[in-house]
Design a protein around this motif. Structure first.
Motif, PDB file in Angstrom:
ATOM      1  N   ALA A  37       0.857  -1.241   0.078  1.00 57.97           N
ATOM      2  CA  ALA A  37       0.021   0.161  -0.041  1.00 57.97           C
ATOM      3  C   ALA A  37       0.978   1.179  -0.008  1.00 57.97           C
ATOM      4  O   ALA A  37       1.973   1.460   0.498  1.00 57.97           O
ATOM      5  CB  ALA A  37      -0.876  -0.002   1.382  1.00 57.97           C
ATOM      6  N   VAL A  38       0.484   2.127  -0.698  1.00 59.87           N
ATOM      7  CA  VAL A  38       1.357   3.545  -0.943  1.00 59.87           C
ATOM      8  C   VAL A  38       0.271   4.730  -0.645  1.00 59.87           C
ATOM      9  O   VAL A  38      -0.766   4.716  -1.172  1.00 59.87           O
ATOM     10  CB  VAL A  38       1.988   3.561  -2.283  1.00 59.87           C
ATOM     11  N   ASP A  39       0.953   5.617   0.061  1.00 65.57           N
ATOM     12  CA  ASP A  39       0.248   6.979   0.487  1.00 65.57           C
ATOM     13  C   ASP A  39       1.323   8.136   0.315  1.00 65.57           C
ATOM     14  O   ASP A  39       2.394   7.895   0.805  1.00 65.57           O
ATOM     15  CB  ASP A  39      -0.533   6.843   1.556  1.00 65.57           C
ATOM     16  N   LYS A  40       0.929   9.174  -0.146  1.00 67.23           N
ATOM     17  CA  LYS A  40       1.972  10.294  -0.005  1.00 67.23           C
ATOM     18  C   LYS A  40       2.093  11.043   1.446  1.00 67.23           C
ATOM     19  O   LYS A  40       2.877  11.756   1.688  1.00 67.23           O
ATOM     20  CB  LYS A  40       1.738  11.383  -1.083  1.00 67.23           C
ATOM     21  N   ASP A  41       1.003  10.811   2.082  1.00 68.97           N
ATOM     22  CA  ASP A  41       0.976  11.496   3.559  1.00 68.97           C
ATOM     23  C   ASP A  41       1.723  10.769   4.638  1.00 68.97           C
ATOM     24  O   ASP A  41       1.306   9.563   5.048  1.00 68.97           O
ATOM     25  CB  ASP A  41      -0.505  11.574   3.886  1.00 68.97           C
ATOM     26  N   GLY A  77       1.599  -0.945  11.151  1.00 67.67           N
ATOM     27  CA  GLY A  77       1.588  -2.103  11.517  1.00 67.67           C
ATOM     28  C   GLY A  77       0.459  -2.821  10.936  1.00 67.67           C
ATOM     29  O   GLY A  77       0.295  -4.206  11.483  1.00 67.67           O
ATOM     30  N   ASN A  78      -0.369  -2.568  10.132  1.00 67.71           N
ATOM     31  CA  ASN A  78      -1.356  -3.276   9.486  1.00 67.71           C
ATOM     32  C   ASN A  78      -1.187  -3.862   8.242  1.00 67.71           C
ATOM     33  O   ASN A  78      -1.785  -5.082   7.997  1.00 67.71           O
ATOM     34  CB  ASN A  78      -2.764  -2.420   9.597  1.00 67.71           C
ATOM     35  N   VAL A  79      -0.546  -3.117   7.282  1.00 69.46           N
ATOM     36  CA  VAL A  79      -0.378  -3.576   5.969  1.00 69.46           C
ATOM     37  C   VAL A  79       0.999  -3.138   5.728  1.00 69.46           C
ATOM     38  O   VAL A  79       1.362  -2.122   6.163  1.00 69.46           O
ATOM     39  CB  VAL A  79      -1.335  -2.968   4.957  1.00 69.46           C
ATOM     40  N   PRO A  80       1.794  -3.922   4.707  1.00 68.72           N
ATOM     41  CA  PRO A  80       3.043  -3.532   4.042  1.00 68.72           C
ATOM     42  C   PRO A  80       2.472  -1.915   3.570  1.00 68.72           C
ATOM     43  O   PRO A  80       1.899  -1.951   2.641  1.00 68.72           O
ATOM     44  CB  PRO A  80       3.401  -4.473   3.083  1.00 68.72           C
ATOM     45  N   VAL A  81       3.434  -1.133   3.745  1.00 70.01           N
ATOM     46  CA  VAL A  81       2.965   0.437   3.466  1.00 70.01           C
ATOM     47  C   VAL A  81       4.477   1.119   2.890  1.00 70.01           C
ATOM     48  O   VAL A  81       5.317   0.892   3.694  1.00 70.01           O
ATOM     49  CB  VAL A  81       2.180   1.081   4.402  1.00 70.01           C
ATOM     50  N   MET A  82       4.249   2.119   2.105  1.00 69.90           N
ATOM     51  CA  MET A  82       5.275   2.803   1.742  1.00 69.90           C
ATOM     52  C   MET A  82       5.086   4.325   1.487  1.00 69.90           C
ATOM     53  O   MET A  82       3.745   4.461   1.017  1.00 69.90           O
ATOM     54  CB  MET A  82       6.148   2.193   0.482  1.00 69.90           C
TER      55      MET A  82
END
Length: 239
Positions: A55-59, A68-73
């Motif tokens: 999962a990707v978000d700019k914020d 801690g819930n999903v792999p995120v960047m």
């Protein structure tokens, strides 16, 4: 079709999740862009179904919240350079769940398509937004609020237990067994011949879900998944 059918009969058990993951076969790598409520729910569900999700978000605050819930960047995929830096071209599919900026949604979708991702889904917030996403090549465009409102309308106006709209005039619905076919097999009840609907699946009380083979006997209070046009479905449930 299979994931939708499994959702209609889902009980939320671990066993059910394992069966659903097995039906998917080998997991795919899926990129989810935008971590609002919709994107986060989609990313978590994909992970539970055994898919390889990023999962990707700019914020940065949102990224920290969900780390801690999903792999995120943290990344802004409206920038082609950022798309290149995360190796987006290596993903099998992408979901663009950006809902607060039409421009950002279109740019991110276009960049992911340019990167060569073969299956790009995109969330839309308006009819015009939908048209643009379709024109630039998004594989699937959906409007959660509109689609959800249509679904709820169908459920309120009918005796359906659940409802899925598909292409053309047909729908897939879950209904309780009409009295006219209780105690009969699908073949003996001649459901297709009499009503024009197809029984895709059956869940008799106390039994596991079964696909709609013609020899299954339909019990009282069984849940049926059927495919047909609206008038055909109405005629069947009123029989």
């Amino acid at each position: 079709m299979i994931p939708a059918l499994q959702q209609l009969f889902a009980h939320g058990t671990t066993k059910g999740k394992e069966q659903m993951g097995a039906m998917h076969g080998e997991s795919r790598s899926i990129l989810v862009v935008g971590l609002g409520r919709f994107g986060t729910a989609a990313a978590r569900t994909l992970g539970e179904l055994g898919e390889d999700v990023l999962a990707v978000d700019k914020d940065p605050m949102i990224v920290a919240r969900w780390s801690g819930n999903v792999p995120v960047m943290e990344a802004d995929l409206t920038d082609p350079l950022a798309v290149e830096q995360i190796n987006a071209s290596h993903f099998d599919a992408a979901l663009v769940a950006i809902g607060d900026s039409v421009e950002a949604s279109i740019l991110a979708t276009g960049n992911l398509l340019d990167a060569g991702i073969p299956d790009v889904w995109a969330k839309s917030v308006s009819h015009q937004h939908t048209r643009i996403l379709q024109r630039i090549g998004a594989s699937h465009v959906f409007r959660p609020e509109t689609d959800g409102g249509k679904r709820v309308g169908h459920l309120l106006a009918s005796r359906f237990l659940d409802y899925i709209e598909i292409e053309g005039p047909y729908s897939v619905v879950k209904v309780l067994t009409p009295s006219s076919v209780c105690g009969q097999s699908i073949a003996n009840a001649q459901i297709r011949e009499r009503f024009g609907v197809s029984v895709i699946g059956v869940k008799n009380p106390g039994e596991e879900f079964q696909y709609g083979s013609t020899d299954i006997v339909i019990r009282h209070n069984a849940e049926l998944i059927i495919l047909g046009a609206q008038k055909q479905i109405d005629r069947f449930i009123e029989s």
